[in-house]
Structure formats: structure tokens, C-alpha cells
Design a protein around this motif. Structure first.
Motif, PDB file in Angstrom:
ATOM      1  N   PRO A 151     -17.214  29.050 -47.179  1.00 31.23           N
ATOM      2  CA  PRO A 151     -15.943  28.939 -47.915  1.00 31.23           C
ATOM      3  C   PRO A 151     -15.682  30.103 -48.876  1.00 31.23           C
ATOM      4  CG  PRO A 151     -17.593  27.510 -48.890  1.00 31.23           C
ATOM      5  CD  PRO A 151     -18.218  28.106 -47.654  1.00 31.23           C
ATOM      6  N   TYR A 152     -14.471  30.168 -49.331  1.00 31.56           N
ATOM      7  CA  TYR A 152     -14.027  31.126 -50.343  1.00 31.56           C
ATOM      8  C   TYR A 152     -15.011  31.116 -51.509  1.00 31.56           C
ATOM      9  CZ  TYR A 152     -10.680  33.216 -53.686  1.00 31.56           C
ATOM     10  OH  TYR A 152     -10.034  34.014 -54.596  1.00 31.56           O
ATOM     11  N   GLY A 153     -15.385  32.289 -51.972  1.00 34.63           N
ATOM     12  CA  GLY A 153     -16.272  32.393 -53.122  1.00 34.63           C
ATOM     13  C   GLY A 153     -17.746  32.259 -52.795  1.00 34.63           C
ATOM     14  N   ALA A 154     -18.083  32.115 -51.523  1.00 33.86           N
ATOM     15  CA  ALA A 154     -19.483  32.002 -51.103  1.00 33.86           C
ATOM     16  C   ALA A 154     -19.818  33.173 -50.186  1.00 33.86           C
ATOM     17  CB  ALA A 154     -19.707  30.678 -50.362  1.00 33.86           C
ATOM     18  N   VAL A 155     -21.102  33.457 -50.058  1.00 35.43           N
ATOM     19  CA  VAL A 155     -21.561  34.466 -49.109  1.00 35.43           C
ATOM     20  C   VAL A 155     -22.708  33.880 -48.300  1.00 35.43           C
ATOM     21  CG1 VAL A 155     -20.837  36.474 -50.474  1.00 35.43           C
ATOM     22  CG2 VAL A 155     -23.131  35.526 -50.795  1.00 35.43           C
ATOM     23  N   VAL A 156     -22.997  34.523 -47.193  1.00 34.58           N
ATOM     24  CA  VAL A 156     -24.094  34.120 -46.320  1.00 34.58           C
ATOM     25  C   VAL A 156     -24.780  35.392 -45.835  1.00 34.58           C
ATOM     26  CG1 VAL A 156     -22.656  34.064 -44.219  1.00 34.58           C
ATOM     27  CG2 VAL A 156     -24.698  32.629 -44.349  1.00 34.58           C
ATOM     28  N   GLY A 157     -26.090  35.322 -45.629  1.00 32.31           N
ATOM     29  CA  GLY A 157     -26.821  36.462 -45.088  1.00 32.31           C
ATOM     30  C   GLY A 157     -26.678  36.527 -43.579  1.00 32.31           C
ATOM     31  N   TYR A 158     -26.881  37.713 -43.030  1.00 35.08           N
ATOM     32  CA  TYR A 158     -26.801  37.887 -41.579  1.00 35.08           C
ATOM     33  C   TYR A 158     -27.800  36.961 -40.878  1.00 35.08           C
ATOM     34  CZ  TYR A 158     -24.096  42.137 -42.536  1.00 35.08           C
ATOM     35  OH  TYR A 158     -23.147  43.029 -42.970  1.00 35.08           O
ATOM     36  N   GLY A 159     -29.028  36.914 -41.382  1.00 37.06           N
ATOM     37  CA  GLY A 159     -30.051  36.064 -40.785  1.00 37.06           C
ATOM     38  C   GLY A 159     -29.734  34.583 -40.926  1.00 37.06           C
ATOM     39  N   ASP A 160     -29.182  34.197 -42.080  1.00 36.63           N
ATOM     40  CA  ASP A 160     -28.801  32.793 -42.275  1.00 36.63           C
ATOM     41  C   ASP A 160     -27.731  32.388 -41.276  1.00 36.63           C
ATOM     42  OD1 ASP A 160     -30.551  32.475 -44.410  1.00 36.63           O
ATOM     43  OD2 ASP A 160     -29.038  33.069 -45.890  1.00 36.63           O
ATOM     44  N   LEU A 161     -26.771  33.266 -41.059  1.00 34.85           N
ATOM     45  CA  LEU A 161     -25.703  32.956 -40.106  1.00 34.85           C
ATOM     46  C   LEU A 161     -26.267  32.870 -38.688  1.00 34.85           C
ATOM     47  CD1 LEU A 161     -22.702  32.340 -39.979  1.00 34.85           C
ATOM     48  CD2 LEU A 161     -22.243  34.788 -39.899  1.00 34.85           C
ATOM     49  N   ALA A 162     -27.223  33.728 -38.365  1.00 34.07           N
ATOM     50  CA  ALA A 162     -27.874  33.660 -37.053  1.00 34.07           C
ATOM     51  C   ALA A 162     -28.569  32.310 -36.874  1.00 34.07           C
ATOM     52  CB  ALA A 162     -28.879  34.803 -36.906  1.00 34.07           C
ATOM     53  N   ARG A 163     -29.273  31.845 -37.913  1.00 30.39           N
ATOM     54  CA  ARG A 163     -29.935  30.537 -37.835  1.00 30.39           C
ATOM     55  C   ARG A 163     -28.920  29.407 -37.655  1.00 30.39           C
ATOM     56  NH1 ARG A 163     -33.364  33.292 -40.947  1.00 30.39           N
ATOM     57  NH2 ARG A 163     -32.427  32.890 -42.976  1.00 30.39           N
ATOM     58  N   ARG A 164     -27.793  29.507 -38.323  1.00 27.04           N
ATOM     59  CA  ARG A 164     -26.769  28.459 -38.224  1.00 27.04           C
ATOM     60  C   ARG A 164     -26.243  28.286 -36.810  1.00 27.04           C
ATOM     61  NH1 ARG A 164     -22.537  28.614 -43.245  1.00 27.04           N
ATOM     62  NH2 ARG A 164     -24.026  28.676 -44.943  1.00 27.04           N
ATOM     63  N   VAL A 165     -26.268  29.354 -36.016  1.00 31.96           N
ATOM     64  CA  VAL A 165     -25.787  29.240 -34.637  1.00 31.96           C
ATOM     65  C   VAL A 165     -26.947  29.107 -33.646  1.00 31.96           C
ATOM     66  CG1 VAL A 165     -23.592  30.400 -35.101  1.00 31.96           C
ATOM     67  CG2 VAL A 165     -25.553  31.753 -34.299  1.00 31.96           C
ATOM     68  N   GLY A 166     -28.145  28.798 -34.172  1.00 32.54           N
ATOM     69  CA  GLY A 166     -29.274  28.523 -33.306  1.00 32.54           C
ATOM     70  C   GLY A 166     -29.968  29.746 -32.736  1.00 32.54           C
ATOM     71  N   GLN A 167     -29.775  30.911 -33.354  1.00 38.66           N
ATOM     72  CA  GLN A 167     -30.402  32.155 -32.893  1.00 38.66           C
ATOM     73  C   GLN A 167     -31.113  32.824 -34.070  1.00 38.66           C
ATOM     74  OE1 GLN A 167     -30.312  33.224 -29.674  1.00 38.66           O
ATOM     75  NE2 GLN A 167     -29.113  31.443 -29.091  1.00 38.66           N
ATOM     76  N   PRO A 168     -32.218  32.230 -34.555  1.00 38.99           N
ATOM     77  CA  PRO A 168     -32.838  32.700 -35.802  1.00 38.99           C
ATOM     78  C   PRO A 168     -33.262  34.165 -35.829  1.00 38.99           C
ATOM     79  CG  PRO A 168     -34.229  31.074 -34.700  1.00 38.99           C
ATOM     80  CD  PRO A 168     -32.929  31.118 -33.960  1.00 38.99           C
ATOM     81  N   GLY A 169     -33.489  34.799 -34.714  1.00 45.29           N
ATOM     82  CA  GLY A 169     -33.896  36.201 -34.720  1.00 45.29           C
ATOM     83  C   GLY A 169     -32.754  37.179 -34.501  1.00 45.29           C
ATOM     84  N   ALA A 170     -31.533  36.715 -34.582  1.00 47.60           N
ATOM     85  CA  ALA A 170     -30.386  37.530 -34.168  1.00 47.60           C
ATOM     86  C   ALA A 170     -29.559  38.102 -35.312  1.00 47.60           C
ATOM     87  CB  ALA A 170     -29.498  36.701 -33.243  1.00 47.60           C
ATOM     88  N   ALA A 171     -30.208  38.453 -36.431  1.00 44.97           N
ATOM     89  CA  ALA A 171     -29.455  38.992 -37.570  1.00 44.97           C
ATOM     90  C   ALA A 171     -28.689  40.258 -37.191  1.00 44.97           C
ATOM     91  CB  ALA A 171     -30.391  39.271 -38.735  1.00 44.97           C
ATOM     92  N   GLN A 172     -29.305  41.156 -36.419  1.00 50.11           N
ATOM     93  CA  GLN A 172     -28.597  42.375 -36.015  1.00 50.11           C
ATOM     94  C   GLN A 172     -27.410  42.052 -35.120  1.00 50.11           C
ATOM     95  OE1 GLN A 172     -31.788  44.941 -34.497  1.00 50.11           O
ATOM     96  NE2 GLN A 172     -31.254  46.364 -36.150  1.00 50.11           N
ATOM     97  N   ALA A 173     -27.575  41.080 -34.236  1.00 49.85           N
ATOM     98  CA  ALA A 173     -26.469  40.683 -33.363  1.00 49.85           C
ATOM     99  C   ALA A 173     -25.324  40.084 -34.180  1.00 49.85           C
ATOM    100  CB  ALA A 173     -26.954  39.686 -32.310  1.00 49.85           C
ATOM    101  N   VAL A 174     -25.659  39.386 -35.265  1.00 46.34           N
ATOM    102  CA  VAL A 174     -24.618  38.868 -36.164  1.00 46.34           C
ATOM    103  C   VAL A 174     -23.866  40.043 -36.786  1.00 46.34           C
ATOM    104  CG1 VAL A 174     -24.212  37.673 -38.364  1.00 46.34           C
ATOM    105  CG2 VAL A 174     -25.662  36.623 -36.610  1.00 46.34           C
ATOM    106  N   GLY A 175     -24.579  41.089 -37.173  1.00 46.43           N
ATOM    107  CA  GLY A 175     -23.931  42.282 -37.708  1.00 46.43           C
ATOM    108  C   GLY A 175     -22.962  42.890 -36.708  1.00 46.43           C
ATOM    109  N   LEU A 176     -23.362  42.939 -35.451  1.00 49.26           N
ATOM    110  CA  LEU A 176     -22.475  43.455 -34.410  1.00 49.26           C
ATOM    111  C   LEU A 176     -21.260  42.543 -34.238  1.00 49.26           C
ATOM    112  CD1 LEU A 176     -25.121  44.617 -31.774  1.00 49.26           C
ATOM    113  CD2 LEU A 176     -23.764  46.048 -33.330  1.00 49.26           C
ATOM    114  N   ALA A 177     -21.469  41.232 -34.336  1.00 47.30           N
ATOM    115  CA  ALA A 177     -20.340  40.287 -34.236  1.00 47.30           C
ATOM    116  C   ALA A 177     -19.357  40.506 -35.377  1.00 47.30           C
ATOM    117  CB  ALA A 177     -20.855  38.843 -34.239  1.00 47.30           C
ATOM    118  N   MET A 178     -19.882  40.795 -36.566  1.00 50.25           N
ATOM    119  CA  MET A 178     -18.985  41.045 -37.700  1.00 50.25           C
ATOM    120  C   MET A 178     -18.152  42.304 -37.438  1.00 50.25           C
ATOM    121  SD  MET A 178     -19.515  38.497 -39.665  1.00 50.25           S
ATOM    122  CE  MET A 178     -19.962  37.595 -38.174  1.00 50.25           C
TER     123      MET A 178
END
Length: 184
Positions: free
Chosen positions: A111-138
């Protein structure tokens, strides 16, 4: 190419001013399909050409389109601090697979006013090792600001990258109260 793609849909666009520079807003019959930073001159023309190639139809300037008018109004309210969430139909056709999954999670879960880490977002979508892929998605996000990729930061406290430039990311995070306003 005509003004209707293979599916008969129209693509309309307008440019709105913002605190981070001009933003191109483009929409199909399905919803807002693209937001482009620094949308003046050659950048705008390249973005419109890319949209035509990807969607199979020539985008038409239509600032009076009801969807674009509403999108522009919501963008202006966001930058004025009067809106925290965008309530617009979105057309996700420019993104698919893992990238779409990550952006859906970002849009609904950070939500507005919050942040999330690349790795945390990867874990949220069930891909805990995919922090770099999250960066590419961004970096592939076709709907920045509305789908808030500026809210994704490095786990060590760094700001991370941003397609609109780091100054724009800082301004967006300051607007949302995550970072202090720059002193100068």
C-alpha cells in the motif's frame, strides 16, 4: 496500420504533467495499458511507436477519452497528496508470466506509504530466490506510478533502481512519506 488493432480495439493516449515530469497515459478498451516517464518529444514518439508495434494499432491522441480523463484526474490527485490509491481498470496485455504475477502482487499487496524488498516480493509470489527477476519485472512494468514499482527497494536499505530515474523514485517515496523531502 490503422487506428484499430487485430481485435478491433482502439488505443488512445494523452500526456499529463506531474511533479516528476510529463507522463504519457495510454489506454485500450480494457483499461490503462501504459504509463511512460519523460514523455515529451522523441521519448513520446518512441513510446507511441512501441505501443503501435505491440498492440497492432496506431495510438490516437484523445485527452477527452473518459478513461484517460479519469486517469489524468487520479494522477493529478495523487501528486497533490489527495489520492493514495488508483481506481482504474488496467489492461495487463503488455506483460505476462512471472512479471505479471509480481506486478499484481505489488499492486494489491504494497500500500501507499509502504515499501517492500525485491527478495520479499519474490517470496510473496512463491519464488524465494528470484530477487533479481523481481528487479527485471520492475523494469518491465508498463504501468509505473499506478502499479507502484517505486515502492520496491533493496533489503539493505538502498533505494534500488527505477526506470523513471532515481530522482523521480525519491520524489515518489517522499510524496508517500517513506523518505524525507530533499533539502535542495
Amino acid at each position: 496500420m490503422d487506428s484499430q488493432g487485430q481485435s478491433g480495439q482502439r488505443v488512445v493516449w494523452t500526456v499529463v504533467g506531474s511533479d516528476i515530469g510529463p507522463l504519457l497515459l495510454a489506454a485500450t478498451d480494457e483499461g490503462l495499458v501504459n504509463v511512460v516517464f519523460h514523455a515529451s518529444g522523441a521519448v513520446r514518439e518512441r513510446a507511441l511507436h512501441r505501443l503501435a508495434d505491440r498492440l497492432g494499432t496506431e495510438p490516437v491522441e484523445a485527452p477527452a477519452s473518459p478513461l484517460l480523463s479519469e486517469a489524468a484526474s487520479q494522477v493529478e490527485a495523487y501528486f497533490a497528496g489527495a489520492r493514495k490509491d488508483f481506481e482504474l481498470p488496467l489492461d495487463w496485455s503488455l506483460i505476462s508470466g512471472f512479471n505479471r504475477q509480481v506486478l499484481h502482487e505489488l499492486a494489491s499487496g504494497v500500500p501507499y506509504g509502504a515499501v517492500v524488498g525485491y527478495g520479499d516480493l519474490a517470496r510473496r509470489v512463491g519464488q524465494p530466490g528470484a530477487a533479481q527477476a523481481v528487479g527485471l519485472a520492475m523494469g518491465a512494468n508498463p504501468l509505473p506510478v499506478v502499479v507502484p514499482c517505486h515502492r520496491v527497494v533493496e533489503s539493505g536499505g538502498g533505494i534500488g533502481g527505477f526506470g523513471g530515474g532515481l530522482e523521480a523514485k525519491r520524489k515518489l517515496l517522499a510524496l508517500e512519506g517513506v523518505l524525507p523531502e530533499p533539502l535542495f
